[in-house]
Design an enzyme around this catalytic site. Structure first.
Site, PDB file in Angstrom:
ATOM      1  N   LYS A   1      84.096  55.454  67.867  1.00 12.97           N
ATOM      2  CA  LYS A   1      84.953  56.577  68.232  1.00 12.97           C
ATOM      3  C   LYS A   1      85.607  56.390  69.595  1.00 12.97           C
ATOM      4  O   LYS A   1      86.751  56.788  69.807  1.00 12.97           O
ATOM      5  CB  LYS A   1      84.157  57.880  68.190  1.00 12.97           C
ATOM      6  CG  LYS A   1      83.769  58.293  66.779  1.00 12.97           C
ATOM      7  CD  LYS A   1      83.086  59.646  66.740  1.00 12.97           C
ATOM      8  CE  LYS A   1      82.715  60.027  65.305  1.00 12.97           C
ATOM      9  NZ  LYS A   1      82.033  61.340  65.242  1.00 12.97           N
TER      10      LYS A   1
ATOM     11  N   LYS B   1      81.869  56.924  49.222  1.00 10.21           N
ATOM     12  CA  LYS B   1      80.813  57.927  49.107  1.00 10.21           C
ATOM     13  C   LYS B   1      81.391  59.332  48.991  1.00 10.21           C
ATOM     14  O   LYS B   1      82.396  59.657  49.628  1.00 10.21           O
ATOM     15  CB  LYS B   1      79.897  57.838  50.331  1.00 10.21           C
ATOM     16  CG  LYS B   1      78.622  58.669  50.243  1.00 10.21           C
ATOM     17  CD  LYS B   1      77.731  58.419  51.448  1.00 10.21           C
ATOM     18  CE  LYS B   1      76.452  59.242  51.373  1.00 10.21           C
ATOM     19  NZ  LYS B   1      75.584  59.004  52.548  1.00 10.21           N
TER      20      LYS B   1
ATOM     21  N   LYS C   1      81.931  65.970  51.788  1.00  4.55           N
ATOM     22  CA  LYS C   1      82.457  67.330  51.848  1.00  4.55           C
ATOM     23  C   LYS C   1      83.719  67.410  52.704  1.00  4.55           C
ATOM     24  O   LYS C   1      84.433  68.411  52.674  1.00  4.55           O
ATOM     25  CB  LYS C   1      81.389  68.282  52.392  1.00  4.55           C
ATOM     26  CG  LYS C   1      80.847  67.898  53.756  1.00  4.55           C
ATOM     27  CD  LYS C   1      79.577  68.679  54.079  1.00  4.55           C
ATOM     28  CE  LYS C   1      78.882  68.125  55.304  1.00  4.55           C
ATOM     29  NZ  LYS C   1      77.550  68.713  55.502  1.00  4.55           N
TER      30      LYS C   1
END
Length: 339
Positions: free
Chosen positions: A111, A198, A201
């Protein structure tokens, strides 16, 4: 019994993939281990959050834990920020952890390189010590994690070894060194729209996942739209037929039927019938969970259970914290004589 600790962030409603990969296994663990299931809301604020949404998601996740069948009399279920020992212990962990160790953490490297270190929160660097604190406070023997979290467990193991060597004795270590417990089969459920990645959500395509709170009509619709292939044959072959193989894995997990039995049962059926039956199986699994969930949120029972969970957790966590504070010299020893 050995002790297990598991923390999950309240970052939205879990998917059927989260249920199969982790939550379903918790039901068995609570009978075999002394379990602590923690909603780690302090980890969630390493990135900006809407305060009302965060509280809603925290309470919702706690309700879902209980709705799936976790028993507060057999496991300790609590919210991280309601046990202050987590934040206090994390500071001691930070003071005994090097910058080099934290900069090697994969998430920080990825990140910070992507966004630049000037634009990321300092918590992105320092949250692993909080994760270490979460684990060690409960004298944890085992931590169920996926492959992507093994690095943080190694940090925990390195820290406990170093802390015990520095402040404890060989015969009386201050902290328990945890072991990694890698989840077994079903730990990786793939997207319904792209079976090479994968299920998540946070997927931009809502058809790619089934939320634990999706209504029956939505579940049936998503299953009809699930990607398969052109052969029409229901067989498990991850390499050549990832779509139907993923659906077989889900079907097996929600019904506890072996994949081989499902292959035999649907050997003369088409994808349409198979996906329709799978949709009904998921609905049958989730409907009672959703009913329990909404009942908990509508009552005062959830708050009572979470209060009790926090109290139980704090009793253990505060004892470990005090050992750590004594070891590093924080606070003072009372000179008053006990009456």
């Amino acid at each position: 019994m050995k002790t297990i600790f598991s923390g999950i962030q309240p970052s939205g409603t879990p998917t059927i993939g989260n249920y199969i990969g982790a939550m379903k296994q918790f039901l068995a663990l609570q009978d075999q281990y002394n379990c602590y299931f923690c909603i780690v809301d302090e980890h969630a604020i390493t990135v900006p959050q809407d305060r009302l949404k965060l509280r809603e998601q925290t309470l919702g996740l706690a309700a879902l834990y209980l709705a799936i069948g976790l028993d507060p009399h057999r496991a300790t279920i609590f919210i991280q920020s309601e046990v202050s020992a987590h934040a206090e212990a994390a500071w001691i962990v930070q003071c005994n952890t090097t910058i080099g160790e934290l900069e090697r953490m994969t998430q920080f490297k990825d990140k910070s390189q992507k966004n630049g270190q000037a634009s990321v929160s300092a918590a992105l660097l320092t949250y692993p010590p909080l994760m270490v604190a979460d684990i060690i406070l409960y004298n944890t023997d085992l931590v169920p994690v996926g492959e992507d979290q093994k690095q943080h467990l190694e940090l925990t193991r390195d820290f406990t070894e170093r802390f015990n060597k520095k402040y404890g004795t060989e015969n009386q270590p201050l902290l328990t060194k945890p072991e990694v417990k890698i989840s077994k089969q079903g730990a990786r459920i793939m997207s319904l729209q792209d079976p090479t990645k994968k299920m998540s959500k946070s997927d931009d395509n809502a058809k790619g996942y089934i939320s634990m709170l999706d209504e029956p009509a939505i579940i049936r619709k998503k299953m009809k739209a699930a990607v398969t292939d052109s052969s029409g044959k229901i067989e498990y072959d991850v390499v050549n037929k990832p779509g139907i193989s993923n659906l077989l894995t889900i079907f097996s997990a929600v019904t506890d039927q072996p994949i081989s039995e499902l292959e035999a049962k649907y050997s003369n059926s088409g994808y349409g019938e198979f996906k329709a039956d799978l949709g009904e199986a998921i609905v049958a699994l989730l409907e009672p969970i959703q009913a329990n969930y909404h009942q908990l949120l509508a009552s005062n029972e959830l708050d009572t259970l979470l209060d009790q969970g926090a109290e139980k957790a704090a009793l253990v966590a505060n004892k470990t914290l005090q050992k750590m504070k004594n070891a590093v010299g924080l606070g003072r020893k009372s000179r008053r004589k006990k009456v």
